[in-house]
Motif scaffolding. Structure first.
Motif, PDB file in Angstrom:
ATOM      1  N   ASP A 166      60.074  75.675 107.357  1.00  0.00           N
ATOM      2  CA  ASP A 166      58.782  76.354 107.388  1.00  0.00           C
ATOM      3  C   ASP A 166      58.948  77.851 107.104  1.00  0.00           C
ATOM      4  O   ASP A 166      58.242  78.417 106.257  1.00  0.00           O
ATOM      5  CB  ASP A 166      58.146  76.151 108.760  1.00  0.00           C
ATOM      6  N   GLU A 211      57.123  66.835 110.545  1.00  0.00           N
ATOM      7  CA  GLU A 211      55.756  67.376 110.526  1.00  0.00           C
ATOM      8  C   GLU A 211      55.164  67.533 111.928  1.00  0.00           C
ATOM      9  O   GLU A 211      54.309  68.402 112.138  1.00  0.00           O
ATOM     10  CB  GLU A 211      54.849  66.484 109.692  1.00  0.00           C
ATOM     11  N   ARG A 258      53.956  73.891 104.775  1.00  0.00           N
ATOM     12  CA  ARG A 258      53.697  72.519 105.225  1.00  0.00           C
ATOM     13  C   ARG A 258      54.219  71.513 104.211  1.00  0.00           C
ATOM     14  O   ARG A 258      54.751  70.458 104.579  1.00  0.00           O
ATOM     15  CB  ARG A 258      52.204  72.306 105.468  1.00  0.00           C
ATOM     16  N   ALA A 295      56.984  68.670 105.086  1.00  0.00           N
ATOM     17  CA  ALA A 295      56.622  67.268 104.891  1.00  0.00           C
ATOM     18  C   ALA A 295      57.585  66.572 103.940  1.00  0.00           C
ATOM     19  O   ALA A 295      58.044  65.441 104.206  1.00  0.00           O
ATOM     20  CB  ALA A 295      55.196  67.169 104.352  1.00  0.00           C
ATOM     21  N   ALA A 353      50.460  78.879 104.247  1.00  0.00           N
ATOM     22  CA  ALA A 353      50.631  77.715 105.110  1.00  0.00           C
ATOM     23  C   ALA A 353      50.830  76.442 104.307  1.00  0.00           C
ATOM     24  O   ALA A 353      51.604  75.557 104.689  1.00  0.00           O
ATOM     25  CB  ALA A 353      49.425  77.579 106.039  1.00  0.00           C
ATOM     26  N   GLU A 354      50.116  76.341 103.173  1.00  0.00           N
ATOM     27  CA  GLU A 354      50.221  75.127 102.349  1.00  0.00           C
ATOM     28  C   GLU A 354      51.634  74.921 101.839  1.00  0.00           C
ATOM     29  O   GLU A 354      52.173  73.813 101.884  1.00  0.00           O
ATOM     30  CB  GLU A 354      49.252  75.239 101.176  1.00  0.00           C
ATOM     31  N   LEU A 389      55.335  71.108 113.184  1.00  0.00           N
ATOM     32  CA  LEU A 389      54.732  72.200 112.428  1.00  0.00           C
ATOM     33  C   LEU A 389      53.853  73.059 113.320  1.00  0.00           C
ATOM     34  O   LEU A 389      53.138  72.558 114.200  1.00  0.00           O
ATOM     35  CB  LEU A 389      53.868  71.635 111.284  1.00  0.00           C
ATOM     36  N   GLU A 405      50.770  75.909 113.559  1.00  0.00           N
ATOM     37  CA  GLU A 405      49.556  76.293 112.811  1.00  0.00           C
ATOM     38  C   GLU A 405      49.691  77.728 112.332  1.00  0.00           C
ATOM     39  O   GLU A 405      50.320  78.539 112.941  1.00  0.00           O
ATOM     40  CB  GLU A 405      48.326  76.145 113.692  1.00  0.00           C
ATOM     41  N   SER A 464      62.718  71.847 111.322  1.00  0.00           N
ATOM     42  CA  SER A 464      61.358  72.039 110.835  1.00  0.00           C
ATOM     43  C   SER A 464      61.032  73.524 110.715  1.00  0.00           C
ATOM     44  O   SER A 464      60.469  73.975 109.705  1.00  0.00           O
ATOM     45  CB  SER A 464      60.358  71.368 111.781  1.00  0.00           C
TER      46      SER A 464
END
Length: 214
Positions: free
Chosen positions: A98, A209, A194, A198, A190-191, A212, A214, A94
């Protein structure tokens, strides 16, 4: 010649080559491969065109060395993504996805260089070989992460399946990376990250997810 003098000469030559490679990368990022002429590279590095030919027989050799340096730096940046991820294989996968969709890998300069080099990959066998090596390194890192994540979930996959999954995940990351850089105003940092986590979680049927940050 003493050992210290030999060492000084080697370090001096490495610095000169590094300066020429850095100048070529700057010019390609600014104006594409066509901007990286021998004269322009020499001017940017503050040397004579003849010195370039001392270190590189052809301009194409210098451009290939620049692409190799660019790819090696991207590989190193990918490896640093896992720092602080801990031992959990799902958390590591992950985090890898990311971080692949955040700075410094989403620096606009990166896509300018990638696009410039990609054009040359289609026509130059040496550039193609550099590209193949870099791509294989990225895919292998993903393959190992996916294999470990599957094992953590009690799943197994043969080499052929892992290769397919790593190829697909790499393509998804590349697509988001490219779209996020070309249309940066469409996505927040961030979008994009993520979204990548996902969709790769869904592709692999892994609960990525939940890891993830923040």
């Amino acid at each position: 010649m003493t050992e210290s003098r030999r060492k000084f000469r080697r370090e001096g030559e490495a610095q000169r080559q590094g300066d020429l490679i850095a100048a070529a990368l700057d010019l390609i990022a600014e104006g594409g491969p066509q901007a990286a002429t021998v004269r322009a590279i020499a001017d940017r590095a503050g040397v004579t065109p003849g010195l370039i030919r001392h270190y590189f027989h052809r301009k194409e050799d210098l451009i290939a060395a620049a692409y190799s340096a660019f790819a090696e730096q991207m590989t190193a940046d990918h490896r640093t993504m896992l720092e602080g991820a801990g031992p959990d294989p799902l958390a590591r996968l992950s985090r890898y996805v990311d971080r692949a969709l955040r700075p410094p890998l989403t620096d606009p300069r990166q896509v300018a260089l990638w696009a410039g080099f990609l054009h040359l990959v289609q026509s130059d066998p040496e550039m193609r070989a550099v590209h193949r090596t870099a791509y294989s390194a990225f895919r292998e890192e993903l393959r190992l992460l996916i294999e470990a994540a599957f094992a953590a979930e009690g799943r197994t996959a043969d080499a052929a399946r892992l290769r397919v999954e790593a190829t697909a995940c790499n393509a998804l990351i590349d697509g988001l990376w490219l779209e996020g850089l070309v249309l940066s105003e469409e996505f927040t940092e961030a979008e994009l990250a993520r979204l990548g986590v996902a969709k790769i979680g869904a592709l692999l049927d892994l609960p990525l997810e939940r890891y993830l940050e923040e």
